[in-house]
Design a protein around this motif. Structure first.
Motif, PDB file in Angstrom:
ATOM      1  N   SER A   1     133.977  -0.578 126.592  1.00  0.00           N
ATOM      2  CA  SER A   1     135.313  -0.054 126.323  1.00  0.00           C
ATOM      3  C   SER A   1     136.358  -1.162 126.291  1.00  0.00           C
ATOM      4  O   SER A   1     137.386  -1.040 125.629  1.00  0.00           O
ATOM      5  CB  SER A   1     135.694   0.981 127.393  1.00  0.00           C
ATOM      6  N   ARG A   2     136.104  -2.239 127.013  1.00  0.00           N
ATOM      7  CA  ARG A   2     137.028  -3.370 126.980  1.00  0.00           C
ATOM      8  C   ARG A   2     136.914  -4.140 125.670  1.00  0.00           C
ATOM      9  O   ARG A   2     137.883  -4.743 125.211  1.00  0.00           O
ATOM     10  CB  ARG A   2     136.747  -4.302 128.158  1.00  0.00           C
ATOM     11  N   LEU A   3     135.734  -4.135 125.067  1.00  0.00           N
ATOM     12  CA  LEU A   3     135.560  -4.825 123.787  1.00  0.00           C
ATOM     13  C   LEU A   3     136.066  -3.975 122.631  1.00  0.00           C
ATOM     14  O   LEU A   3     136.745  -4.474 121.725  1.00  0.00           O
ATOM     15  CB  LEU A   3     134.079  -5.165 123.573  1.00  0.00           C
ATOM     16  N   LEU A   4     135.736  -2.693 122.644  1.00  0.00           N
ATOM     17  CA  LEU A   4     136.115  -1.782 121.569  1.00  0.00           C
ATOM     18  C   LEU A   4     136.929  -0.636 122.144  1.00  0.00           C
ATOM     19  O   LEU A   4     136.415   0.189 122.895  1.00  0.00           O
ATOM     20  CB  LEU A   4     134.867  -1.221 120.874  1.00  0.00           C
ATOM     21  N   HIS A   5     138.195  -0.603 121.802  1.00  0.00           N
ATOM     22  CA  HIS A   5     139.056   0.487 122.241  1.00  0.00           C
ATOM     23  C   HIS A   5     140.053   0.789 121.127  1.00  0.00           C
ATOM     24  O   HIS A   5     140.028   0.170 120.052  1.00  0.00           O
ATOM     25  CB  HIS A   5     139.770   0.142 123.555  1.00  0.00           C
ATOM     26  N   ALA A   6     140.928   1.736 121.365  1.00  0.00           N
ATOM     27  CA  ALA A   6     141.827   2.209 120.303  1.00  0.00           C
ATOM     28  C   ALA A   6     142.719   1.118 119.741  1.00  0.00           C
ATOM     29  O   ALA A   6     143.092   1.147 118.566  1.00  0.00           O
ATOM     30  CB  ALA A   6     142.680   3.364 120.830  1.00  0.00           C
ATOM     31  N   ASP A   7     143.086   0.125 120.560  1.00  0.00           N
ATOM     32  CA  ASP A   7     144.010  -0.918 120.112  1.00  0.00           C
ATOM     33  C   ASP A   7     143.307  -2.192 119.649  1.00  0.00           C
ATOM     34  O   ASP A   7     143.968  -3.181 119.328  1.00  0.00           O
ATOM     35  CB  ASP A   7     144.983  -1.269 121.247  1.00  0.00           C
ATOM     36  N   THR A   8     141.994  -2.177 119.615  1.00  0.00           N
ATOM     37  CA  THR A   8     141.257  -3.366 119.171  1.00  0.00           C
ATOM     38  C   THR A   8     141.501  -3.617 117.691  1.00  0.00           C
ATOM     39  O   THR A   8     141.351  -2.712 116.864  1.00  0.00           O
ATOM     40  CB  THR A   8     139.741  -3.200 119.413  1.00  0.00           C
ATOM     41  N   GLU A   9     141.887  -4.831 117.352  1.00  0.00           N
ATOM     42  CA  GLU A   9     142.129  -5.195 115.953  1.00  0.00           C
ATOM     43  C   GLU A   9     140.833  -5.671 115.317  1.00  0.00           C
ATOM     44  O   GLU A   9     140.157  -6.555 115.849  1.00  0.00           O
ATOM     45  CB  GLU A   9     143.177  -6.296 115.869  1.00  0.00           C
ATOM     46  N   GLN A  10     140.466  -5.090 114.196  1.00  0.00           N
ATOM     47  CA  GLN A  10     139.227  -5.439 113.513  1.00  0.00           C
ATOM     48  C   GLN A  10     139.496  -6.426 112.381  1.00  0.00           C
ATOM     49  O   GLN A  10     140.458  -6.261 111.628  1.00  0.00           O
ATOM     50  CB  GLN A  10     138.561  -4.194 112.928  1.00  0.00           C
ATOM     51  N   HIS A  11     138.629  -7.420 112.273  1.00  0.00           N
ATOM     52  CA  HIS A  11     138.719  -8.403 111.201  1.00  0.00           C
ATOM     53  C   HIS A  11     137.349  -8.499 110.527  1.00  0.00           C
ATOM     54  O   HIS A  11     136.328  -8.647 111.205  1.00  0.00           O
ATOM     55  CB  HIS A  11     139.077  -9.794 111.749  1.00  0.00           C
ATOM     56  N   GLU A  12     137.325  -8.391 109.228  1.00  0.00           N
ATOM     57  CA  GLU A  12     136.070  -8.613 108.520  1.00  0.00           C
ATOM     58  C   GLU A  12     135.609 -10.041 108.789  1.00  0.00           C
ATOM     59  O   GLU A  12     136.417 -10.968 108.801  1.00  0.00           O
ATOM     60  CB  GLU A  12     136.236  -8.391 107.017  1.00  0.00           C
ATOM     61  N   TYR A  13     134.316 -10.183 109.012  1.00  0.00           N
ATOM     62  CA  TYR A  13     133.785 -11.500 109.357  1.00  0.00           C
ATOM     63  C   TYR A  13     134.095 -12.517 108.269  1.00  0.00           C
ATOM     64  O   TYR A  13     133.908 -12.263 107.082  1.00  0.00           O
ATOM     65  CB  TYR A  13     132.269 -11.424 109.556  1.00  0.00           C
ATOM     66  N   GLU A  14     134.608 -13.657 108.710  1.00  0.00           N
ATOM     67  CA  GLU A  14     134.856 -14.780 107.819  1.00  0.00           C
ATOM     68  C   GLU A  14     134.416 -16.041 108.549  1.00  0.00           C
ATOM     69  O   GLU A  14     134.858 -16.282 109.684  1.00  0.00           O
ATOM     70  CB  GLU A  14     136.338 -14.865 107.451  1.00  0.00           C
ATOM     71  N   PRO A  15     133.520 -16.821 107.965  1.00  0.00           N
ATOM     72  CA  PRO A  15     133.026 -18.022 108.657  1.00  0.00           C
ATOM     73  C   PRO A  15     134.166 -18.909 109.130  1.00  0.00           C
ATOM     74  O   PRO A  15     135.124 -19.157 108.406  1.00  0.00           O
ATOM     75  CB  PRO A  15     132.190 -18.724 107.577  1.00  0.00           C
ATOM     76  N   GLY A  16     134.061 -19.347 110.369  1.00  0.00           N
ATOM     77  CA  GLY A  16     135.050 -20.260 110.908  1.00  0.00           C
ATOM     78  C   GLY A  16     136.251 -19.597 111.550  1.00  0.00           C
ATOM     79  O   GLY A  16     137.140 -20.280 112.046  1.00  0.00           O
TER      80      GLY A  16
END
Length: 302
Positions: free
Chosen positions: A44-59
């Motif tokens: 729950s600390r890693l994934l919660h309602a306020d977690t911002e998701q970013h598509e994987y981009e190298p680097g």
């Protein structure tokens, strides 16, 4: 998107080994119940309602409140455990824990929508015989058993065909993800540096100097199909204070570990100028492409 209390059930706890093998960490009923609450809280600390998701981009490494998202298929030895434990999966024993320590643990919530919750492990996660002190009213005592310590974090979660994680480096410790995290091979190095732009005096030295990080960066450069001009490479090197030798019309590629790492930072575009102070240059270890803003005309039409 996130997790709530006891949403993640620990039906299986598996040990991941460097050679790709998977073993079961058998749990007592009491341990399974306690671990379910622990894993759910950490997830729950890693994934919660306020977690911002970013598509994987190298680097690119997200900030503390963000995760990278990558659509991947888990390795078959692990994926086949998604509904039930196959009969041929061996259990972790005291001997295997000591002789073949795992590189990762994964709690599996089995069923129609399985979830895999990962944690990298190292020597700090192992309780060795006679190395841990346990409380006793008569005085702390040692124990002859070996054990595992669950760290206070989750490193990755796989659900719905997607992997959610913060650090590519950490994930590579326990999962072989193949193409997304691939590094340049010796053949790739030769294909990249052969031509009119670069000169290599010692190919064997170059291959030896190319660390995993350097190879991953060069793999990304190769995938981008960027063209390099010797004059431009030399100009950037002077701008950031990196010595680059020029021989005729070619850039001489360093074959020492540090020299090559500095050189690859240039072709990998790891140096950025400040948006506010144009004369200030930064070395960045994490970057993400920003889409070009739409023009006012384009916004008015949308």
């Amino acid at each position: 998107f996130g997790f709530s209390a006891t949403e993640v059930k620990v039906d299986l706890l598996l040990a991941l080994h460097k050679n790709g093998a998977v073993r079961e960490v058998r749990l007592s009923a009491r341990a399974r119940t306690a671990l379910t609450f622990t894993i759910d809280a950490l997830a729950s600390r890693l994934l919660h309602a306020d977690t911002e998701q970013h598509e994987y981009e190298p680097g690119f490494t997200p900030e503390e409140d963000g995760v990278l998202v990558l659509k991947v298929e888990l390795p078959e030895p692990l994926w086949r455990c998604r509904q039930t434990l196959p009969n041929d999966v061996e259990a972790v024993t005291e001997k295997t824990l000591t002789d073949e320590p795992p590189v990762g643990l994964v709690a599996v919530d089995t069923g129609r929508t399985p979830r895999f919750v990962f944690q990298a492990v190292d020597s700090r996660n192992f309780l060795r015989q006679s190395r841990a002190l346990f409380f006793n009213p008569r005085g702390f005592d040692v124990d002859d058993r070996v054990g595992l310590v669950i760290a206070d974090r989750i490193d990755a979660v796989h659900k719905g065909g997607q992997l959610f994680f913060r650090s590519e480096y950490t994930v590579r410790r326990f999962l072989d993800m193949g193409p997304p995290f691939k590094g340049a091979t010796d053949e790739d190095l030769r294909n990249f540096f052969v031509g009119k732009t670069f000169a290599v005096d010692d190919w064997k030295g170059l291959e030896k100097a190319a660390s995993d990080v350097v190879r991953r960066k060069l793999h990304q450069v190769l995938a981008s199909a960027t063209r390099f001009e010797p004059a431009r490479v030399h100009a950037v090197a002077q701008r950031v204070g990196v010595h680059v030798e020029v021989r005729g019309d070619r850039i001489v590629v360093p074959t020492t570990r540090k020299g090559l790492a500095d050189f690859v930072r240039i072709v990998h575009d790891d140096f950025l100028e400040s948006m506010f102070e144009g004369k200030r240059v930064y070395l960045t270890t994490s970057k993400k492409s920003v889409p070009k803003p739409r023009t006012p005309a384009a916004r008015s039409r949308s």
